[in-house]
Scaffold this motif. Structure first.
Motif, short mmCIF file in Angstrom:
data_model
loop_
_atom_site.label_atom_id
_atom_site.label_comp_id
_atom_site.label_asym_id
_atom_site.label_seq_id
_atom_site.Cartn_x
_atom_site.Cartn_y
_atom_site.Cartn_z
N ASN A 176 6.86 8.94 4.38
CA ASN A 176 7.76 8.75 5.51
C ASN A 176 8.06 7.25 5.71
OD1 ASN A 176 8.02 11.45 6.13
ND2 ASN A 176 6.31 11.46 7.58
N TYR A 177 7.02 6.42 5.62
CA TYR A 177 7.24 4.97 5.72
C TYR A 177 8.20 4.51 4.63
CZ TYR A 177 3.39 4.27 9.07
OH TYR A 177 2.59 4.29 10.18
N PHE A 178 7.96 4.96 3.40
CA PHE A 178 8.77 4.53 2.26
C PHE A 178 10.23 4.90 2.47
CE2 PHE A 178 10.71 4.83 -1.89
CZ PHE A 178 10.16 3.78 -2.60
N MET A 179 10.47 6.11 2.94
CA MET A 179 11.85 6.57 3.12
C MET A 179 12.56 5.76 4.20
SD MET A 179 12.40 8.65 0.81
CE MET A 179 11.39 9.45 -0.43
N ASN A 180 11.82 5.38 5.23
CA ASN A 180 12.42 4.56 6.29
C ASN A 180 12.75 3.15 5.80
OD1 ASN A 180 12.34 6.57 8.25
ND2 ASN A 180 10.27 6.01 8.92
N TRP A 181 11.91 2.61 4.92
CA TRP A 181 12.10 1.23 4.46
C TRP A 181 13.02 1.12 3.25
CZ3 TRP A 181 6.09 0.32 4.23
CH2 TRP A 181 5.58 0.34 5.54
N TYR A 182 12.88 2.05 2.30
CA TYR A 182 13.61 1.93 1.03
C TYR A 182 14.62 3.04 0.79
CZ TYR A 182 10.06 -1.56 -0.12
OH TYR A 182 9.25 -2.67 -0.12
N GLY A 183 14.31 4.25 1.28
CA GLY A 183 15.24 5.36 1.10
C GLY A 183 15.03 6.10 -0.20
N GLN A 184 15.54 7.32 -0.25
CA GLN A 184 15.40 8.17 -1.43
C GLN A 184 16.13 7.59 -2.63
OE1 GLN A 184 13.53 11.03 -1.78
NE2 GLN A 184 14.09 10.91 -3.96
N ALA A 185 17.23 6.86 -2.38
CA ALA A 185 18.03 6.33 -3.49
C ALA A 185 17.20 5.38 -4.37
CB ALA A 185 19.26 5.61 -2.95
N ALA A 245 0.84 -1.20 0.00
CA ALA A 245 0.00 0.00 0.00
C ALA A 245 0.87 1.25 0.00
CB ALA A 245 -0.93 -0.01 1.21
N VAL A 246 1.94 1.24 0.79
CA VAL A 246 2.87 2.36 0.85
C VAL A 246 3.59 2.52 -0.49
CG1 VAL A 246 5.03 3.17 1.87
CG2 VAL A 246 3.17 2.33 3.34
N VAL A 247 4.04 1.39 -1.06
CA VAL A 247 4.75 1.44 -2.35
C VAL A 247 3.86 2.03 -3.43
CG1 VAL A 247 5.72 0.02 -4.20
CG2 VAL A 247 6.35 -0.43 -1.83
#
Length: 391
Positions: free
Chosen positions: A296-305, A207-209
């Motif tokens: 915010n969830y996405f950045m914590n799990w996958y990061g901006q890169a 869902a976040v992705v």
């Protein structure tokens, strides 16, 4: 909309199966007279310009697949055998016929045509044998044009590959007088990252992705459709986690039906991360009010890169994403089975998948373009092999 946007005047239920929208409804709910048969001609009933007033497609449906036309269309069916099926692909394109359409069209901003007026069109036609001969000549010319367009696409793909080789320094261009002092580019170093296993549920993760992909690649004018977000999500998982779980061999390439039916889309909408949006013929998702929470969830799990890495596919066409994901999935399956990853083996795997084999009849899956996609996959996912699925 499909007819107005088409570059050809035929729709083939076999060759074009991939691009035809599907409806999941009982066939008994469809009137038999609404089903399109081989040789039927489907006209648009309205157009925003004079050029589009006579737009139409001829149905090629030799396998008698259940097929219907949509809104704002008029279907013409044969009452006699006076008009050869192949000839119908061309006879409504003449200047004389178009002039008749313009004569009968009504409206100012939008030109409309009715069934009654279409029935008034007059066609001057030769005998059936001559119709067939004329259609054969024109069909050969169409085939020649298609071959030239395919050749152009191959040259474009070759150019793209050469650009990659030159710009990353794998291939160097030097003049004889400077060859002795040329400093070679350093060889690229493959970097392995750890496989991440989220501690939260799979459904919420997806869902976040989906939400972040919709925010990044969807806009009100062009909402992110299911086909594109599915391919973006597949590539993301392959890049970050080295595997893409739950994806099946569907007509549009790797597709995970669970994202639609097992919660992620619903979770994303109920949490206020995304919302369904339609504009003209585009239907998909865009960001909603609480998208910052999903980001915010996405950045914590996958990061901006990871998101930056996906940007390289922003302007890819659907068929390019479909080809890349399909070829990658095929290559990974061959590796898991300890089989050689060759062009022949990739094509054989595609040919033996029930929903994939029609791809090989399309120009987008020519040998050259599949080979180019294999090279791209090797560069995008160096040494990445999916783990065997959990029993």
């Amino acid at each position: 909309g499909d007819i107005h946007g088409a570059k050809k005047t035929t729709v083939d239920t076999r060759a074009d199966y991939q691009d035809i929208p599907k409806l999941e409804i009982p066939l008994g709910q469809v009137a038999s007279k609404s089903l399109l048969e081989d040789g039927d001609v489907v006209f648009v009933d309205a157009s925003e310009d004079d050029e589009g007033t006579s737009k139409h497609v001829v149905v090629v449906n030799k396998e008698k697949k259940p097929f219907i036309s949509g809104l704002h269309t008029i279907v013409a069916k044969s009452k006699t055998d006076e008009l050869a099926h192949e000839y119908r692909r061309y006879c409504f394109q003449t200047a004389a016929v178009r002039q008749q359409f313009l004569f009968y069209a009504v409206g100012t901003k939008v030109s409309g045509i009715s069934k009654t007026n279409i029935a008034k069109l007059a066609l001057r036609v030769p005998s059936l044998p001559e119709q067939t001969a004329i259609a054969a000549v024109l069909t050969d010319m169409d085939a020649e044009l298609a071959a030239l367009e395919q050749r152009r696409e191959k040259v474009r793909a070759l150019k793209q590959g050469m650009m990659q080789e030159l710009l990353i320094g794998r291939t160097r261009l030097v003049s004889p007088e400077t060859a002795a002092t040329t400093v070679p580019f350093p060889k690229p170093v493959a970097v392995q990252t750890e496989t991440r296993t989220p501690a939260h549920s799979w459904a919420f993760n997806e869902a976040v992705v989906i939400s972040v992909l919709a925010a990044e690649f969807g806009k009100p004018d062009f909402p992110l459709g299911r086909m594109r977000y599915t391919k973006f999500a597949y590539l993301l998982h392959r890049h970050v986690e080295h595997r893409a779980e739950g994806y099946l061999k569907k007509a549009a390439g790797p597709y995970n039906p669970a994202t639609r039916y097992a919660g992620p889309e619903k979770i994303a909408q109920e949490n206020g991360y995304i919302k369904r949006h339609m504009r003209d013929q585009y239907d998909g998702y865009i960001a909603a009010g609480k998208i910052a929470e999903a980001r915010n969830y996405f950045m914590n799990w996958y990061g901006q890169a990871a998101l930056d890495w996906l940007q390289q596919f922003r302007f890819w066409k659907k068929e390019e994403l479909e080809r890349l994901a399909t070829v990658d999935m095929a290559m990974e399956e061959l590796r898991r089975k300890n089989r050689d990853v060759t062009l022949g083996e990739v094509k054989n795997l595609i040919a033996t998948a029930p929903e994939w084999f029609p791809k090989l009849d399309r120009a987008a899956f020519s040998d050259e373009l599949i080979a180019a996609a294999m090279t791209q996959c090797a560069q995008l996912f160096p040494g990445h092999v999916q783990a065997p699925p959990t029993p």
